[in-house]
Design a protein around this motif. Structure first.
Motif, short mmCIF file in Angstrom:
data_model
loop_
_atom_site.label_atom_id
_atom_site.label_comp_id
_atom_site.label_asym_id
_atom_site.label_seq_id
_atom_site.Cartn_x
_atom_site.Cartn_y
_atom_site.Cartn_z
N THR A 1 0.83 -1.21 0.00
CA THR A 1 0.00 0.00 0.00
C THR A 1 0.87 1.25 0.00
OG1 THR A 1 -1.77 -1.16 1.19
CG2 THR A 1 -1.79 1.25 1.27
N MET B 1 0.94 4.06 -2.81
CA MET B 1 0.55 5.40 -2.37
C MET B 1 1.51 6.48 -2.85
SD MET B 1 0.14 6.78 1.55
CE MET B 1 -1.07 5.55 1.99
N ARG C 1 -4.62 6.49 -12.38
CA ARG C 1 -5.41 6.60 -11.15
C ARG C 1 -6.37 5.44 -10.96
NH1 ARG C 1 -5.33 11.46 -8.57
NH2 ARG C 1 -6.09 10.17 -6.84
N ALA D 1 -6.14 2.94 -7.83
CA ALA D 1 -7.26 2.75 -6.91
C ALA D 1 -7.57 1.26 -6.74
CB ALA D 1 -8.49 3.49 -7.43
N MET E 1 -4.90 -0.25 -4.43
CA MET E 1 -5.02 0.18 -3.04
C MET E 1 -6.21 -0.47 -2.36
SD MET E 1 -3.79 4.18 -2.97
CE MET E 1 -3.76 4.18 -1.18
N VAL E 2 -7.33 -0.61 -3.06
CA VAL E 2 -8.50 -1.26 -2.47
C VAL E 2 -8.25 -2.76 -2.29
CG1 VAL E 2 -10.93 -1.84 -2.85
CG2 VAL E 2 -10.12 0.48 -3.30
N ALA F 1 -6.00 -3.14 0.60
CA ALA F 1 -6.72 -2.79 1.82
C ALA F 1 -7.58 -3.96 2.28
CB ALA F 1 -7.59 -1.56 1.58
N TRP G 1 -5.22 12.32 6.67
CA TRP G 1 -5.97 12.98 5.59
C TRP G 1 -6.28 14.44 5.97
CZ3 TRP G 1 -11.20 14.68 5.77
CH2 TRP G 1 -11.69 15.14 4.55
N THR H 1 -3.04 10.69 -3.31
CA THR H 1 -3.42 9.28 -3.33
C THR H 1 -4.10 8.87 -2.03
OG1 THR H 1 -1.16 8.77 -2.59
CG2 THR H 1 -1.62 8.59 -4.94
N TYR I 1 -11.18 6.58 -0.36
CA TYR I 1 -10.38 5.41 0.01
C TYR I 1 -10.56 5.08 1.49
CZ TYR I 1 -6.17 2.81 1.36
OH TYR I 1 -5.30 1.89 1.88
N ILE J 1 -14.03 3.52 2.03
CA ILE J 1 -14.07 2.14 1.55
C ILE J 1 -13.33 1.22 2.52
CG2 ILE J 1 -13.24 0.59 -0.27
CD1 ILE J 1 -13.75 2.88 -2.25
N PHE J 2 -12.17 1.67 3.00
CA PHE J 2 -11.39 0.87 3.96
C PHE J 2 -12.22 0.62 5.22
CE2 PHE J 2 -8.31 -0.50 6.90
CZ PHE J 2 -7.13 -0.80 6.24
#
Length: 736
Positions: A337, A341, A348, A352, A355-356, A359, A381, A424, A429, A432-433
């Motif tokens: 990750t 990142m 993109r 994504a 990363m998902v 995750a 964030w 990123t 994100y 969703i995580f």
């Protein structure tokens, strides 16, 4: 002569890729068939099955995503990560689909092999149909021509031979030599000798694997703590051929244990014990490699190497983590990750997806690491989003107020803090995580993983304003304030504290000199939060003890390790500047040399080599063969097996060290030996291991808030009223 790079198969032209891929698959299936009819080729099935499961599905996913020209390191890492995602999802799907079709043992060799081959063929079709434009010459294999290459490759083999000599002949000479060679490599990199920079990735993986093997391969059984419960759950899937997701244990909801271990065990034809001891270190050693690549891309090769040398020198990497298989896999997905990142050049949509995917894999691998990372994402964030929002509207409203809008220290160098760069780490994100984590943890294992974290949070909140900084409730504060057993151990504590000081200085230096230290804002933001997590481990009651302080520090080093090097460079430059201003100093060395010497000392303390040489309360699991450690021999395992084969449900009393061994057989039967022998219940068993018999001593553990205290007492007072019903000269069982 041009040899296609086997580590970048996704970059091959489609024709070559198809035929080589099918050839590998046919050879693998052929070796499996020969094994089934009685023609066993040593190591062939195990090696081919490992490669088939660990890399080929991921290569197909990369090709289907049309992700090319990633480089050798990224291709290997992403292939391994995506392969593990595919394998775990295949096991999960099979566990629910096949019983509906009338097959009650989805975790059986024939069904799993056919399912995996079918999944791979589907992925192959998708890869070739989606990546139709790939043609031309395949990338060539470039091998560094250096005497360092064979030297580095030999390190894991030295660890393997060394553990064999330790177990069979009680000789640790080769393990001593291994640790000395690793220390020499650290110095060689700092002084820029012998190890060329092209060999740094190989060196990182070889050293990491050697360190893991020098501990994981001691004894012929799993050793440590939680891994015994993980072994129990893996066997609980293999024996009935089905995963029961309702068993209310946190670990039972982790696919890294209940799906990945059984699949590797069945396809590789390995006992799950050897999956933990051989296969998982091969996977976990990829974590330092991924972190090295992430740091190197943001700084340079030497800072990257020294950062990761610091990371895997900390003893938790090759001691505690050996007994936490689920966290090993989760850390691999966290490292991947991080690598995704910081990549601002990747498409993109593909970014994504990765990363998902990683995750989700992290969530189903280890709840503790997933929670820590998730809870760090929101403040990270905010550190990124708030300055950007201020830049977008404050100048319009307060443009005439001079100096109100300050430079954003987290903005990339050269932007002046006034542009909105590509991010990123974004809110969707995080949502969703969080959603995936809630759905998984509230559904599987009767929601115990979710209940655990809410219970910890409730306990922290109820004691936060009462017991902060209390050494009995804040485990980190207890470690800082407790008296060291010897002056040498006290010196080691000072070295550990110094590394944390370097990290703090490095973060400040990075924020102050963004033009020099071009750390990606997302990485820097998470690192700042992880530093606060370290502080919380010292201050907040029951926070560090929920994982263990050393594990918490190890996790934070995933992000913080590079800042120790940056801090060391900043301090060294300031110090040498002062010295040169006072007097002429023609030779001061370099910051890299000083840092390599410091972290080699750090490594010698953490590995236990110095303690062993000085005979000063040795701590090494590998070098010390006499102490009371959770390392169990065959006779202890045989005694435990006999005890549980009796099939009754009587209580089994066992001391604090042997308790972990019995955890791997039946978690509900064993009880800690009480300090008062009269409290032993009638109609119960008392289990003794080799240490208890040889030393005639029992370890008694007591829990005081977040601190565990241990003492040893005479074993005779516990056996006076018991009858010895089993004895194999390595373990004994008493009955009352």
């Amino acid at each position: 002569m041009h040899f296609p790079n086997p580590f970048r198969m996704n970059d091959w032209d489609n024709r070559t890729f198809f035929w080589v891929f099918q050839a590998i698959q046919l050879v693998f299936l052929g070796v499996v068939c020969l094994d089934l009819v009685g023609y066993y080729i040593p190591v062939a099935r195990e090696a081919l099955a490992f490669l088939y499961l660990t890399f080929l599905p991921g290569v197909l996913v990369l090709k289907a995503l049309r992700l090319h020209d990633l480089g050798t390191i990224e291709t290997v890492l992403y292939s391994a990560g995506l392969s593990l995602v595919v394998v775990m999802l295949t096991g999960l799907t099979a566990n629910f689909a096949y019983p509906l079709l009338g097959y009650t043992r989805p975790f059986s060799f024939p069904i799993l092999l056919l399912t995996l081959v079918a999944v791979v063929q589907v992925l192959l079709y998708l890869a070739l149909t989606r990546d139709t434009g790939r043609s031309g010459e395949s990338p060539g294999l470039a091998v560094p021509f250096s005497p360092a290459v064979p030297f580095l490759i030999l390190l894991p083999f030295l660890a393997i031979i060394g553990t064999y000599m330790r177990d069979d002949y009680h000789m640790v000479t080769l393990l001593f030599l291994l640790l000395v060679l690793i220390a020499v490599i650290g110095l060689a990199v700092g002084f820029d000798r012998f190890i060329p920079r092209s060999c740094y990735p190989l060196g990182i993986y070889a050293i990491a694997l050697a360190l893991l093997y020098h501990t994981s391969l001691i004894s012929e059984y799993v050793w440590g703590y939680d891994i015994h419960h993980e072994l129990h759950l893996a066997n609980g899937v293999l024996i009935p051929g089905l995963w029961d997701m309702t068993i209310p244990y946190n670990t039972n909801g982790m696919l890294s244990v209940v799906a990945l271990v059984p699949i590797y065990s069945l396809i590789c034809d390995l006992d799950p014990v050897w999956v933990f001891k051989i296969v998982y270190p091969l996977l976990f050693a990829l974590v330092p490699l991924g972190l090295y690549r992430a740091v190197e891309k943001q700084t340079d090769a030497r800072i990257g190497f020294l950062s990761i040398f610091f990371f895997f020198s900390f003893f938790t990497f090759y001691t505690e983590m050996i007994s936490l298989a689920r966290q090993q896999i989760a850390e691999l997905f966290l490292a991947l990750t991080v690598l995704v990142m910081i990549d601002k050049t990747m498409d993109r949509g593909r970014q994504a997806f990765l990363m998902v995917a990683f995750a989700f894999a992290m969530i189903v691998s280890h709840y503790g690491l997933s929670y820590i990372y998730l809870f760090s994402l929101v403040p990270a964030w905010l550190l990124l989003a708030v300055p950007e929002r201020l830049q977008s509207w404050l100048p319009e409203k307060l443009a005439r107020v001079a100096g109100l809008l300050r430079h954003d220290p987290l903005a990339p160098a050269g932007t002046g803090g006034r542009t909105t760069p590509v991010r990123t780490l974004i809110l969707p994100y995080i949502i969703i995580f969080a959603a995936l984590a809630y759905l998984w943890y509230s559904t599987v294992a009767e929601g115990t993983a979710l209940a655990t974290v809410t219970g910890i949070g409730d306990r922290i909140w109820n004691t936060l304003f009462v017991d902060s900084f209390n050494p009995t409730t804040a485990q980190g504060m207890h470690i800082l304030t407790s008296q060291s057993t010897t002056p040498l151990h006290g010196l080691a504590k000072i070295v550990h504290i110094a590394t944390q000081g370097l990290i703090a200085v490095g973060l400040l230096a990075t924020l102050a000199r963004r033009d020099r230290w071009r750390i990606e804002p997302e990485y820097l933001a998470v690192s700042l939060v992880f530093l606060l997590i370290n502080v919380a481990g010292i201050v907040v009651p029951f926070f560090a003890s929920s994982l263990n302080t050393s594990r918490l520090y190890h996790i934070t080093l995933i992000f913080l390790a590079p800042f120790a090097i940056i801090g060391g460079i900043a301090l060294y430059e300031r110090l040498t500047g002062w010295i040169r201003a006072i007097k002429v100093a023609p030779f001061m060395g370099t910051a890299y040399q000083a840092l390599s010497a410091f972290f080699v000392v750090f490594f010698l303390f953490n590995s236990g080599l110095l303690y062993q040489v000085m005979d000063d309360n040795p701590t090494s699991m590998a070098l010390d063969t006499a102490g009371d450690k959770p390392v169990f021999n065959g006779r202890e395992v045989q005694g435990a097996t006999w005890l549980f084969s009796e099939g009754n449900e009587r209580p089994i009393y066992v001391d604090g060290t042997r308790w972990w061994l019995l955890l791997g057989f039946n978690p509900g039967s064993q009880r800690y030996v009480p300090a008062n022998a009269s409290l032993l219940e009638p109609n119960s068993y008392l289990y003794f291991g080799t240490y208890n018999l040889v030393r005639e001593s029992i370890r008694i553990e007591t829990q005081e808030q977040a601190v565990t205290r241990a003492m040893y007492t005479d074993a005779d007072r516990f056996t006076r009223s018991h009858h010895r019903i089993y004895d194999n000269a390595g373990s004994a069982i008493y009955y009352r």
